[in-house]
Scaffold this motif. Structure first.
Motif, PDB file in Angstrom:
ATOM      1  N   SER A 119      17.201  41.980  20.763  1.00 51.82           N
ATOM      2  CA  SER A 119      18.213  41.136  21.398  1.00 51.82           C
ATOM      3  C   SER A 119      19.079  40.461  20.341  1.00 51.82           C
ATOM      4  O   SER A 119      20.309  40.372  20.479  1.00 51.82           O
ATOM      5  CB  SER A 119      17.544  40.080  22.289  1.00 51.82           C
ATOM      6  N   TRP A 120      18.428  39.979  19.281  1.00 52.05           N
ATOM      7  CA  TRP A 120      19.174  39.369  18.174  1.00 52.05           C
ATOM      8  C   TRP A 120      20.118  40.387  17.555  1.00 52.05           C
ATOM      9  O   TRP A 120      21.283  40.091  17.273  1.00 52.05           O
ATOM     10  CB  TRP A 120      18.213  38.850  17.117  1.00 52.05           C
ATOM     11  N   LEU A 121      19.624  41.610  17.345  1.00 54.13           N
ATOM     12  CA  LEU A 121      20.441  42.638  16.715  1.00 54.13           C
ATOM     13  C   LEU A 121      21.645  42.982  17.586  1.00 54.13           C
ATOM     14  O   LEU A 121      22.765  43.127  17.080  1.00 54.13           O
ATOM     15  CB  LEU A 121      19.609  43.891  16.455  1.00 54.13           C
ATOM     16  N   SER A 122      21.444  43.104  18.891  1.00 54.93           N
ATOM     17  CA  SER A 122      22.563  43.420  19.776  1.00 54.93           C
ATOM     18  C   SER A 122      23.607  42.314  19.736  1.00 54.93           C
ATOM     19  O   SER A 122      24.821  42.584  19.746  1.00 54.93           O
ATOM     20  CB  SER A 122      22.073  43.640  21.208  1.00 54.93           C
ATOM     21  N   GLU A 123      23.168  41.068  19.667  1.00 54.04           N
ATOM     22  CA  GLU A 123      24.093  39.945  19.542  1.00 54.04           C
ATOM     23  C   GLU A 123      24.880  40.038  18.239  1.00 54.04           C
ATOM     24  O   GLU A 123      26.101  39.829  18.216  1.00 54.04           O
ATOM     25  CB  GLU A 123      23.309  38.630  19.589  1.00 54.04           C
ATOM     26  N   GLU A 124      24.215  40.373  17.145  1.00 53.96           N
ATOM     27  CA  GLU A 124      24.877  40.463  15.851  1.00 53.96           C
ATOM     28  C   GLU A 124      25.855  41.642  15.781  1.00 53.96           C
ATOM     29  O   GLU A 124      26.933  41.528  15.206  1.00 53.96           O
ATOM     30  CB  GLU A 124      23.835  40.583  14.733  1.00 53.96           C
ATOM     31  N   ILE A 125      25.468  42.761  16.367  1.00 51.50           N
ATOM     32  CA  ILE A 125      26.382  43.909  16.380  1.00 51.50           C
ATOM     33  C   ILE A 125      27.641  43.557  17.167  1.00 51.50           C
ATOM     34  O   ILE A 125      28.770  43.818  16.724  1.00 51.50           O
ATOM     35  CB  ILE A 125      25.702  45.156  16.985  1.00 51.50           C
ATOM     36  N   GLY A 126      27.470  42.958  18.343  1.00 52.62           N
ATOM     37  CA  GLY A 126      28.620  42.569  19.146  1.00 52.62           C
ATOM     38  C   GLY A 126      29.500  41.558  18.435  1.00 52.62           C
ATOM     39  O   GLY A 126      30.736  41.657  18.469  1.00 52.62           O
ATOM     40  N   ARG A 127      28.867  40.580  17.781  1.00 59.49           N
ATOM     41  CA  ARG A 127      29.633  39.566  17.052  1.00 59.49           C
ATOM     42  C   ARG A 127      30.412  40.203  15.909  1.00 59.49           C
ATOM     43  O   ARG A 127      31.599  39.900  15.698  1.00 59.49           O
ATOM     44  CB  ARG A 127      28.683  38.499  16.490  1.00 59.49           C
ATOM     45  N   THR A 128      29.769  41.104  15.183  1.00 57.48           N
ATOM     46  CA  THR A 128      30.410  41.719  14.026  1.00 57.48           C
ATOM     47  C   THR A 128      31.568  42.626  14.429  1.00 57.48           C
ATOM     48  O   THR A 128      32.662  42.554  13.851  1.00 57.48           O
ATOM     49  CB  THR A 128      29.372  42.516  13.211  1.00 57.48           C
ATOM     50  N   VAL A 129      31.341  43.477  15.425  1.00 58.22           N
ATOM     51  CA  VAL A 129      32.416  44.366  15.875  1.00 58.22           C
ATOM     52  C   VAL A 129      33.548  43.546  16.501  1.00 58.22           C
ATOM     53  O   VAL A 129      34.727  43.840  16.305  1.00 58.22           O
ATOM     54  CB  VAL A 129      31.888  45.415  16.864  1.00 58.22           C
ATOM     55  N   GLY A 130      33.192  42.495  17.245  1.00 60.19           N
ATOM     56  CA  GLY A 130      34.210  41.619  17.798  1.00 60.19           C
ATOM     57  C   GLY A 130      35.036  40.953  16.722  1.00 60.19           C
ATOM     58  O   GLY A 130      36.260  40.805  16.849  1.00 60.19           O
ATOM     59  N   THR A 131      34.399  40.563  15.635  1.00 63.39           N
ATOM     60  CA  THR A 131      35.118  39.958  14.512  1.00 63.39           C
ATOM     61  C   THR A 131      36.021  40.974  13.828  1.00 63.39           C
ATOM     62  O   THR A 131      37.167  40.666  13.460  1.00 63.39           O
ATOM     63  CB  THR A 131      34.127  39.365  13.497  1.00 63.39           C
ATOM     64  N   LEU A 132      35.527  42.197  13.648  1.00 64.84           N
ATOM     65  CA  LEU A 132      36.359  43.260  13.070  1.00 64.84           C
ATOM     66  C   LEU A 132      37.623  43.455  13.897  1.00 64.84           C
ATOM     67  O   LEU A 132      38.743  43.435  13.371  1.00 64.84           O
ATOM     68  CB  LEU A 132      35.570  44.570  13.006  1.00 64.84           C
ATOM     69  N   GLU A 212      32.494  37.848  23.716  1.00 62.71           N
ATOM     70  CA  GLU A 212      32.438  36.431  23.354  1.00 62.71           C
ATOM     71  C   GLU A 212      33.060  36.160  21.983  1.00 62.71           C
ATOM     72  O   GLU A 212      33.525  35.044  21.721  1.00 62.71           O
ATOM     73  CB  GLU A 212      30.987  35.950  23.358  1.00 62.71           C
ATOM     74  N   HIS A 213      33.080  37.160  21.122  1.00 55.38           N
ATOM     75  CA  HIS A 213      33.480  36.919  19.736  1.00 55.38           C
ATOM     76  C   HIS A 213      34.807  37.545  19.335  1.00 55.38           C
ATOM     77  O   HIS A 213      35.347  37.211  18.274  1.00 55.38           O
ATOM     78  CB  HIS A 213      32.384  37.415  18.780  1.00 55.38           C
ATOM     79  N   ASN A 214      35.336  38.465  20.126  1.00 59.10           N
ATOM     80  CA  ASN A 214      36.640  39.040  19.804  1.00 59.10           C
ATOM     81  C   ASN A 214      37.737  38.103  20.306  1.00 59.10           C
ATOM     82  O   ASN A 214      37.740  37.707  21.470  1.00 59.10           O
ATOM     83  CB  ASN A 214      36.796  40.417  20.451  1.00 59.10           C
ATOM     84  N   THR A 215      38.666  37.773  19.435  1.00 58.57           N
ATOM     85  CA  THR A 215      39.735  36.837  19.783  1.00 58.57           C
ATOM     86  C   THR A 215      41.080  37.533  19.977  1.00 58.57           C
ATOM     87  O   THR A 215      42.099  36.865  20.140  1.00 58.57           O
ATOM     88  CB  THR A 215      39.882  35.766  18.680  1.00 58.57           C
ATOM     89  N   TYR A 216      41.088  38.863  19.971  1.00 59.49           N
ATOM     90  CA  TYR A 216      42.357  39.604  20.058  1.00 59.49           C
ATOM     91  C   TYR A 216      42.371  40.500  21.292  1.00 59.49           C
ATOM     92  O   TYR A 216      41.690  41.519  21.334  1.00 59.49           O
ATOM     93  CB  TYR A 216      42.577  40.449  18.796  1.00 59.49           C
TER      94      TYR A 216
END
Length: 239
Positions: A119-132, A212-216
Motif C-alpha cells: 500500500s505504501w509503495l502504491s502511494e509512492e508510485i502514484g505520488r512520484t508519477v503525479g509529480t513527474l 491527489e498529487h498531480n497538479t497539471y
C-alpha cells in the motif's frame, strides 16, 4: 518476508548488470568513485551520421530529464557525468537498492489491501508519477523494473525505511500534452497488470494517489487515459 531478506541486485564479475538491444549497464568509475555506466550501442543498420545524431539527442534528452526531476523533487540517482562522443552516461550507483518489481513479487503474497508495505509503495508510485506529470515530464517506460527502493538511514516516523527512486529515462521527454501523460499511465497500467497479476488492485491504488498529487490538468489527463485504454482494449479484441 522481512526487509533484511530482500537483497540488492548481484553484479557479475566483469561489472555488467544488464544488456539489451539499446545498450548495456555496467559498474565503472567516475572521478575515482564507483558508478553505473549506461552505454548506448551503435546501430550498424543506420547511416553513421544519423546514428550519431539520434544517440546525441537521446543522451541529451536523458540528461535534461535528470535535471528536471531534480527541480521537481523526484528521486533519481545523481547524474555524475555525460560523455556524448563515448555514448555514455555516468550515474550514482545505489548498490543497496532493490528493484520495485522484485520487492512486489516477494512481498505481495497476501494482496495489496492486507499489506501495508505494498500500500505504501502504491502511494509512492502514484505520488512520484503525479509529480513527474505535474512538471510535464513524461517517463516513457513506467514499469516497476524502472523503480528502485533505496534504503534510508533516517527512519524516524516511518515504518518503511526506503525511498522510491526512478531510473531509466532513455525514452523520456518534456510535454504539456495530456495525451502523452495518458499514454504514460496506460503503459504503467499494462506493466502492473502483466508483471503483478497477483495484486490486480495495485494500479487503482496508484491512480488514486496520482490524482491527489498531480497538479497539471488531472481531469483531462484521466479522461485521455480512459480513451487510450479503450483504444488499447479495442485493438486487443480485434487483433
Amino acid at each position: 518476508m522481512a526487509d533484511a531478506d530482500i537483497q540488492p541486485e548481484v553484479v557479475t564479475s566483469d561489472g555488467l548488470l544488464q544488456q539489451g538491444a539499446e545498450g548495456k549497464l555496467y559498474v565503472g568509475q567516475h572521478n575515482g568513485v564507483r558508478c553505473l555506466v549506461k552505454e548506448r550501442f551503435s546501430k550498424k543498420y543506420r547511416h553513421p551520421d544519423l546514428d550519431i545524431q539520434l544517440t546525441r539527442q537521446r543522451i541529451k534528452a536523458e540528461q535534461k530529464a535528470y535535471d528536471r526531476c531534480k527541480v521537481a523533487g523526484v528521486n533519481t540517482p545523481k547524474l555524475l557525468g555525460v560523455d556524448v562522443p563515448g555514448r555514455k552516461i555516468n550515474i550514482e550507483y545505489l548498490d543497496q537498492a532493490i528493484v520495485a518489481k522484485r520487492f512486489v513479487d516477494e512481498t505481495a503474497s497476501s494482496g495489496v489491501l492486507n499489506n501495508p508495505k505494498i500500500s505504501w509503495l502504491s502511494e509512492e508510485i502514484g505520488r512520484t508519477v503525479g509529480t513527474l506529470h505535474g512538471h510535464n515530464i513524461i517517463h516513457g517506460d513506467l514499469t516497476t523494473s524502472n523503480m528502485l527502493l533505496d534504503p534510508i538511514s533516517d527512519v524516524s516516523g516511518s515504518d518503511f525505511p526506503y525511498r522510491l527512486v526512478m531510473i531509466d529515462f532513455g525514452l523520456s521527454f518534456h510535454s504539456f500534452n495530456v495525451e502523452d501523460m495518458g499514454v504514460d499511465l496506460y503503459v504503467l497500467e499494462r506493466a502492473l497488470l502483466s508483471a503483478h497479476s497477483q495484486v490486480p488492485e495495485l494500479f487503482e491504488l496508484v491512480l488514486k494517489s496520482y490524482k491527489e498529487h498531480n497538479t497539471y490538468k488531472v481531469a483531462e489527463t484521466i479522461a485521455k487515459f480512459e480513451e487510450v485504454r479503450a483504444r488499447g482494449r479495442k485493438r486487443t479484441m480485434i487483433g
